[in-house]
Design an enzyme around this catalytic site. Structure first.
Site, PDB file in Angstrom:
ATOM      1  CG  ASP A 140      -1.840  -1.230   1.150  1.00  0.00           C
ATOM      2  OD1 ASP A 140      -2.603  -1.332   0.185  1.00  0.00           O
ATOM      3  OD2 ASP A 140      -1.742  -2.103   2.030  1.00  0.00           O
ATOM      4  CD  GLU A 165      -0.338  -9.420   2.176  1.00  0.00           C
ATOM      5  OE1 GLU A 165      -0.858  -9.331   1.059  1.00  0.00           O
ATOM      6  OE2 GLU A 165      -0.324  -8.471   2.990  1.00  0.00           O
ATOM      7  CE  LYS A 195      -1.018   0.849  -4.312  1.00  0.00           C
ATOM      8  NZ  LYS A 195      -0.897  -0.580  -4.423  1.00  0.00           N
TER       9      LYS A 195
HETATM   10  C1  5RP Z   1      -3.012  -7.123   0.987  1.00  0.00           C
HETATM   11  C2  5RP Z   1      -1.893  -6.225   0.681  1.00  0.00           C
HETATM   12  C3  5RP Z   1      -1.750  -5.768  -0.737  1.00  0.00           C
HETATM   13  O1  5RP Z   1      -0.530  -6.211  -1.232  1.00  0.00           O
HETATM   14  C4  5RP Z   1      -1.842  -4.267  -0.776  1.00  0.00           C
HETATM   15  O2  5RP Z   1      -3.087  -3.889  -0.199  1.00  0.00           O
HETATM   16  C5  5RP Z   1      -1.746  -3.744  -2.196  1.00  0.00           C
HETATM   17  O3  5RP Z   1      -2.862  -4.140  -2.925  1.00  0.00           O
HETATM   18  P1  5RP Z   1      -3.085  -3.682  -4.428  1.00  0.00           P
HETATM   19  O4  5RP Z   1      -2.033  -4.324  -5.243  1.00  0.00           O
HETATM   20  O5  5RP Z   1      -4.488  -4.170  -4.747  1.00  0.00           O
HETATM   21  O6  5RP Z   1      -3.006  -2.174  -4.433  1.00  0.00           O
HETATM   22  O7  5RP Z   1      -1.087  -5.855   1.506  1.00  0.00           O
HETATM   23  O8  5RP Z   1      -3.090  -7.399   2.369  1.00  0.00           O
END
Ligand code: 5RP
Length: 229
Positions: free
Chosen positions: A86, A105, A123
Site C-alpha cells: 500500500d 503476508e 504507492k
Molecule cells: C493485501 C496487501 C496488498 O498487497 C496491498 O493492499 C496492495 O494491494 P493492491 O495491489 O491491490 O493495491 O497488503 O493485504
C-alpha cells in the site's frame, strides 16, 4: 498507461526474477493477482514452481489458473516472495494489509530468502502513514487492545482516527479470524519505534509495517518500471 497496465508492468519485471524450481511466496491484492496471471502462463509453458499463497483469495486464483500450491508447513523455507504494497518508502519500509492479508503476508515474506514488492508509482511515499495502517487484533478484548494502541500512538506523538474495518453489514474478518483496526496517523516519522511498540501489545496479532523485510521493489510508472533497493 492506465493503473492496471502499470501493475502488469511491475508484475512482468518481477517475473524475470523467478527461476525454474523455485519455491515462491505469492502475495495478495490486485497487483499480486496480475503476477499470478503471468506466472500461470509461464507454468502452462513448462516453468516448474511451487507456490505458497498468502491468502485464501490468492489460493483460489492460483487453483483456478493452475499454479501448483503447497502449504507453508510443507515448504517452510521459500526462495522468493512477490507481493504488492500500500506504501513503500525509499528504504523499502512498507505499509501492507489493505487487502487484510498482512499476517500471512508477513509470515510468508519472513520465511523467504527475498521479498520483491510490486507496485505502481502512486504507492511510493517519502514518509509512511498517509495510508491507514492496518493493525490485526484478536477479537477477544478488542476494546482494551484499542486503548493500548491509542496509548502507544500518543506516546509516539501520533494522532488520528482508528476504525475497525467493516465488511458488508458486519466487521471484516481476516483469514485467521481476527479483526483489523485501520489507524489513520497521516505520517509515521518513526515506523520502527511504532512497529516495536505495537509488537509488545498482547492483543495485537500483527501490523502492516514491514521493515527490513523487502529486498527489492519494482515500481511501474507511465515511462516504464524502475527498481528500488
Ligand atoms: C493485501 C496487501 C496488498 O498487497 C496491498 O493492499 C496492495 O494491494 P493492491 O495491489 O491491490 O493495491 O497488503 O493485504
Amino acid at each position: 498507461m492506465d493503473a492496471r497496465q502499470m501493475k502488469i508492468k511491475a508484475a512482468e519485471a518481477a517475473l524475470a526474477h523467478v527461476e525454474d524450481g523455485m519455491r515462491l511466496g505469492i502475495g495478495t491484492g490486485s497487483t499480486a493477482e496480475e503476477f499470478v496471471r503471468l506466472l500461470a502462463e509461464k507454468v502452462a509453458g513448462g516453468l516448474r514452481v511451487e507456490g505458497v499463497p498468502t491468502s485464501e483469495r490468492t489460493a483460489r486464483l492460483c487453483v483456478e489458473l493452475g499454479v501448483p500450491l503447497k502449504s507453508l508447513d510443507e515448504l517452510p523455507h521459500l526462495d522468493l516472495t512477490i507481493d504488492g504494497a500500500d506504501e513503500v518508502d525509499a528504504n523499502l519500509a512498507l505499509i501492507k494489509g489493505g487487502g487484510g492479508a498482512l499476517l500471512r503476508e508477513k509470515i510468508v515474506a519472513c520465511a523467504s530468502d527475498r521479498m520483491i514488492v510490486i507496485a505502481d508509482e502512486s504507492k511510493v511515499v517519502e514518509t509512511l502513514g498517509a495510508f491507514p495502517l492496518p493493525i490485526e487484533i484478536n477479537p477477544f478484548g478488542q476494546a482494551a487492545t484499542r486503548l493500548a494502541v491509542e496509548k502507544v500512538a500518543a506516546r509516539l506523538g501520533l494522532s488520528g482516527s482508528m476504525d475497525l474495518r467493516a465488511s458488508g453489514d458486519g466487521l471484516f474478518m481476516t483469514d485467521g479470524g481476527h479483526l483489523i483496526l485501520d489507524a489513520s496517523f497521516g505520517r509515521i516519522p518513526d515506523a520502527e519505534a511504532l512497529s516495536s511498540e505495537l509488537n509488545s501489545i498482547p492483543g495485537v496479532v500483527e501490523h502492516g509495517l514491514f521493515i527490513n523485510i523487502a529486498s527489492l521493489a519494482v515500481i511501474a510508472g507511465p515511462a516504464g518500471a524502475r527498481t528500488l533497493q
